[in-house]
Design an enzyme around this catalytic site. Structure first.
Site, PDB file in Angstrom:
ATOM      1  NE  ARG A  70      -2.479  -1.960   3.081  1.00  0.00           N
ATOM      2  CZ  ARG A  70      -2.318  -3.265   3.298  1.00  0.00           C
ATOM      3  NH1 ARG A  70      -2.707  -4.137   2.401  1.00  0.00           N
ATOM      4  NH2 ARG A  70      -1.774  -3.695   4.407  1.00  0.00           N
ATOM      5  CD  GLU A 107       1.999 -12.720  16.825  1.00  0.00           C
ATOM      6  OE1 GLU A 107       1.441 -13.247  17.797  1.00  0.00           O
ATOM      7  OE2 GLU A 107       1.385 -12.070  15.955  1.00  0.00           O
TER       8      GLU A 107
END
Length: 185
Positions: A70, A107
């Site tokens: 984006r 993560e």
């Protein structure tokens, strides 16, 4: 240092309202902030770009770097308006030719961003653009990559900050400019 667009700017309320929240995407417990609805709203999209251009037009930025994917939406119009070149930072194996890359932690595991060798020259003043800062790993990797090739990162600019996730702490004091915050929402 984090700077937020002036809350008194009347454009910000409409920009924030144009961003759709999708609960449970991509997994349970996540509130996904979807900017594609902002792109459907000509006024919100234009106002977003205009606010960034107003901020950067006199900062002598040589390169606007957009982070996949984006950052590719918001970066090019900013670059065109301020007279800078646009350089994409992409996921691995997306750019042809020689690349330089930087890994960062997720993560569960790692990822990597890359850009073309020679796309950014030593000493060039860079603005990094992405739609959102959450945990900060991608932006921090983008900064390291640019600094490794000798560029000066002037600032990072994001449409959205999820400030609860404290991603700006990974930027190690690099200036961050955001338009809207979704803290605690």
């Amino acid at each position: 240092m984090t700077t937020t667009a002036a809350e008194s700017d009347p454009r910000l309320a409409h920009i924030k309202e144009s961003i759709r929240t999708i609960p449970g995407f991509p997994k349970a417990g996540i509130l996904f902030r979807d900017v594609t609805t902002l792109l459907l709203d000509h006024k919100a999209f234009k106002d977003t770009t205009d606010i960034f251009v107003e901020r950067y037009k006199d900062m002598k930025i040589d390169v606007v770097v957009g982070i996949e994917a984006r950052g590719f939406i918001f970066g090019p119009p900013i670059a065109l308006a301020i007279g800078a070149k646009f350089v994409p930072q992409r996921k691995p194996k997306k750019l042809p030719g020689p690349v330089v890359g930087e890994e960062y932690e997720l993560e569960y595991g790692t990822d990597r961003i890359e850009m073309h060798v020679g796309a950014v020259q030593p000493g060039e003043r860079c603005l990094i653009v992405d739609d959102l800062i959450a945990t900060g790993g991608t932006l921090a990797a983008g900064i390291r990559l640019l600094e490794r090739v000798g560029a000066e990162v002037v600032e990072c600019a994001c449409l959205i900050e999820l400030s609860d996730l404290k991603g700006r702490e990974k930027l190690k004091g690099k200036p961050l400019f955001i338009l809207v915050d979704f803290e605690g929402e």
